[in-house]
Design a protein around this motif. Structure first.
Motif, short mmCIF file in Angstrom:
data_model
loop_
_atom_site.label_atom_id
_atom_site.label_comp_id
_atom_site.label_asym_id
_atom_site.label_seq_id
_atom_site.Cartn_x
_atom_site.Cartn_y
_atom_site.Cartn_z
N THR A 142 116.50 87.33 88.27
CA THR A 142 116.08 87.27 89.67
C THR A 142 114.75 86.52 89.78
OG1 THR A 142 115.10 89.49 89.40
CG2 THR A 142 117.31 89.35 90.38
N ASP A 143 113.72 87.03 89.12
CA ASP A 143 112.42 86.35 89.14
C ASP A 143 112.51 85.02 88.41
OD1 ASP A 143 111.43 88.56 90.42
OD2 ASP A 143 110.64 89.49 88.59
N TYR A 188 114.43 82.54 89.06
CA TYR A 188 115.74 81.89 89.06
C TYR A 188 115.73 80.57 89.82
CZ TYR A 188 120.73 81.11 89.79
OH TYR A 188 121.99 80.55 89.84
N GLN A 237 123.60 83.21 86.60
CA GLN A 237 122.43 83.98 87.03
C GLN A 237 122.25 85.23 86.17
OE1 GLN A 237 122.14 84.86 91.26
NE2 GLN A 237 120.09 85.71 91.04
N SER A 238 122.67 85.15 84.94
CA SER A 238 122.52 86.26 84.00
C SER A 238 122.65 85.72 82.58
CB SER A 238 123.58 87.33 84.26
OG SER A 238 124.87 86.83 84.01
#
Length: 336
Positions: free
Chosen positions: A165-166, A168, A252-253
């Motif tokens: 999240t941070d 991205y 995103q992971s």
């Protein structure tokens, strides 16, 4: 008393010559780089006939986006294979690099990308140095590092998926589109074209192929084979780090095994693309086509409902059959 009829020696000889001639023609077609284009065209027609929606722009763009990380790994693998070696660690390194990137993006932002790619490249340099220094076959060295990278990935990720999240936003743009084309695949093409120009314009391209064809002769001709071998392992690892960036941007992971499943498809892309497993023949451009073949094959298998768990069986079969059909046995050079 029953007798067993046998074909006359001349007939058996003619049959053997026909088989040998057929295999030789297939090998020449494969080495010339034409075979993967025929296979790609046949797959496009087959998948399109099965599902006409495949020809829609959205489907084709999705295919290119899925192919981007695989293509980067395959190009790195091709550079190593051209020297008559193999890298079994690059997919595991990509998983580890992805975990490192997921941890570092929040604190370092865009700098984390550069740190991950440089760190991966240094891992490749270490692999090359150990291989050259110890003279242990690359198969064994990279297999050992595959285990090391897997263990480090599991440890640093705590065997869990890491949601990014941070930070991205630093990599999210990679999977944007410009004029309807995926930026991710345009970047892959840029990397591939740069490597193709580098190998054609500079002596190192000829030297890499010379090492693959006959390393001892290359060394006697004044080529610094050790440095070049280390360089190709470094390049392969750097591309694995870049593939990790693409994977994290797409998903995103990151996880301990995110890229592990790309190892066999990447090797299959290299072989299908026309790079000889014994080295010296092939290149980056052919690998681009080979990677598209494998990516399209994965899409086709999903369309017909073949379970993903069975797909590695097919990739392994492709590697075995392609090598068996196209290997030049007269060279008799094993992969180091």
């Amino acid at each position: 008393m029953a007798t067993t009829s046998q074909a006359p020696p001349e007939a058996r000889t003619d049959t053997a010559r026909t088989d040998t001639a057929g295999t030789s023609r297939l090998r020449r077609l494969h080495e010339a780089g034409a075979a993967p284009f025929f296979v790609l065209a046949a797959l496009v027609i087959a998948v399109g006939a099965y599902d006409s929606s495949f020809f829609q722009a959205a489907s084709l763009i999705s295919l290119l986006e899925q192919a981007a990380p695989l293509t980067l790994l395959a190009i790195g693998e091709a550079l190593v294979v051209l020297t008559g070696r193999i890298d079994l660690s690059n997919a595991g390194l990509a998983s580890l690099a992805g975990v490192a990137l997921a941890h570092g993006l929040g604190s370092w932002g865009p700098a984390a990308v550069a740190l991950v790619v440089v760190g991966a490249a240094l891992c490749g340099t270490l692999i090359g140095v150990i291989h050259i220094t110890t003279q242990v076959p690359s198969f064994i060295i990279t297999l050992g590092f595959l285990g090391i990278f897997a263990g480090l990935s599991l440890t640093t990720s705590r065997a869990d998926s890491i949601l990014v999240t941070d930070g991205y936003g630093s990599i999210e743009w990679i999977f944007y589109r410009i004029f309807g084309l995926p930026i991710s695949y345009l970047l892959v093409l840029l990397v591939a074209l740069a490597l193709m120009a580098w190998m054609k314009a500079l002596p190192i391209g000829r030297r890499i192929r010379a090492i693959g064809l006959n390393e001892r002769a290359a060394a006697h001709s004044g080529i610094r084979t050790r440095g070049i071998v280390i360089a190709v392992f470094t390049a392969s690892a750097a591309l694995a780090g870049l593939a990790a960036v693409f994977q994290v941007a797409r998903l995103q992971s990151a996880g301990a095994t995110t890229s592990d499943t790309l190892l066999l498809p990447a090797i299959a892309a290299v072989i299908v693309g026309g790079t000889a497993i014994s080295g010296g023949i092939g290149g980056v451009g052919r690998t681009l086509c080979g990677a598209l073949v494998i990516a399209l094959l994965r899409v086709g298998l999903d369309l017909v409902g073949i379970n993903a768990a069975f797909q590695p069986i097919l990739y392994g079969g492709i590697v075995i059959m392609t090598i068996a059909a196209t290997a030049n046995r007269r060279r008799g050079a094993p992969v180091a």
